[in-house]
Design an enzyme around this catalytic site. Structure first.
Site, PDB file in Angstrom:
ATOM      1  N   GLY A   1       0.828  -1.195   0.000  1.00 20.46           N
ATOM      2  CA  GLY A   1       0.000   0.000   0.000  1.00 20.46           C
ATOM      3  C   GLY A   1       0.864   1.248   0.000  1.00 20.46           C
ATOM      4  O   GLY A   1       1.644   1.465   0.925  1.00 20.46           O
ATOM      5  N   SER A   2       0.761   2.087  -1.009  1.00 15.99           N
ATOM      6  CA  SER A   2       1.709   3.173  -1.166  1.00 15.99           C
ATOM      7  C   SER A   2       1.286   4.066  -2.328  1.00 15.99           C
ATOM      8  O   SER A   2       0.146   4.016  -2.770  1.00 15.99           O
ATOM      9  CB  SER A   2       3.102   2.589  -1.420  1.00 15.99           C
TER      10      SER A   2
END
Length: 266
Positions: A223-224
């Site tokens: 997640g980024s």
């Protein structure tokens, strides 16, 4: 050199140092290839990147151990193992190779389109550039791809915080890894930014190498976002809230005379 019809050939893109494949319309005398059940099943599955093998294996082992104690926990483990394999998927993408186009480096939602000062370690100065950010959640494909072709002149990693990657200040305060690419239309930077859950940025390229547009260069777990910094003469072709596909979605254009497109959200 022209490629014969009905064949898939490969041609080298000048300066990219990588091979790209060109599809050709089958010739009339080409015999169609029979599809069997095995081919159909294989085509239904998306390849998994090798970076994910240790994690998938760990999830599977834990699932088996949980199964010794509880059937319910076993099935929860099966679901989580399936999610892990899905997270590390690495599908084939069809990438436009027009040098005027800038291609999305990540799967996800466009979270920012506008002027911003690039991270100081990239050496791009203090003037604002056009920044387009793509946010990846835990269900997005996390393999990152080059937005343009060219020579990688600089790679800089900086440790930092793990704020929510959707926040604007995450670009300056979070852990990040930046690539500076000397493209045919000027200097372009792609910055991998860690997020609230992400704890590992992976980059497979090195400074001095040539990279082709759409070529895989890294991955972020879990997640980024990826920021693309462009010269001011690049025209954005996406809007905030739009879904982007790495290696396929055109996010900006050089030499375009039309304004940034208006959008409607239904």
């Amino acid at each position: 050199m022209a490629l014969p019809r009905g064949r898939r050939g490969r041609s080298r893109v000048a300066g990219a140092g990588r091979f790209l494949y060109e599809a050709r319309t089958p010739a009339p005398n080409d015999e169609p290839r029979d599809m069997n059940l095995v081919d159909t099943i294989k085509n239904a599955f998306v390849p998994v990147h090798k970076e994910g093998y240790p994690f998938i294996g760990a999830f599977a082992v834990v699932t088996l151990l949980l199964g010794l104690f509880s059937t319910n926990l076993f099935w929860i483990g099966v679901i989580l193992t399936g999610w892990c394999a899905y997270f590390f998927r690495d599908p084939v993408r069809v990438t436009p190779t027009d040098d005027r186009l800038v291609i999305s480096p990540a799967d996800g939602v466009v979270s920012t389109v506008g002027p911003a000062v690039p991270p100081r370690e990239l050496g791009l100065g203090t003037a604002e550039l056009t920044r387009i950010s793509v946010f990846m959640n835990v269900f997005s494909c996390h393999v990152n791809r080059a937005p343009v072709r060219g020579k990688i002149t600089r790679i800089e990693y900086r440790p930092g915080k793990f704020l929510n990657a959707e926040l604007d200040k995450a670009s300056q305060e979070n852990e990040r890894n930046g690539l500076v690419i000397d493209s045919p239309n000027g200097t372009v930077a792609a910055v991998q930014v860690a997020g609230l859950v992400a704890r590992r940025i992976v980059c497979w390229t090195q400074a001095g190498e040539n990279i082709a547009v759409g070529e895989r260069f890294g991955l972020i777990r879990f997640g980024s976002r990826v920021d693309v910094f462009l010269p001011k003469d690049a025209t954005p072709r996406v809007a905030v809230g739009q879904t982007a596909v790495a290696g396929e979605t055109v996010i900006a254009e050089f030499g375009g005379h039309a304004a940034t497109p208006l959008v409607r959200i239904d």
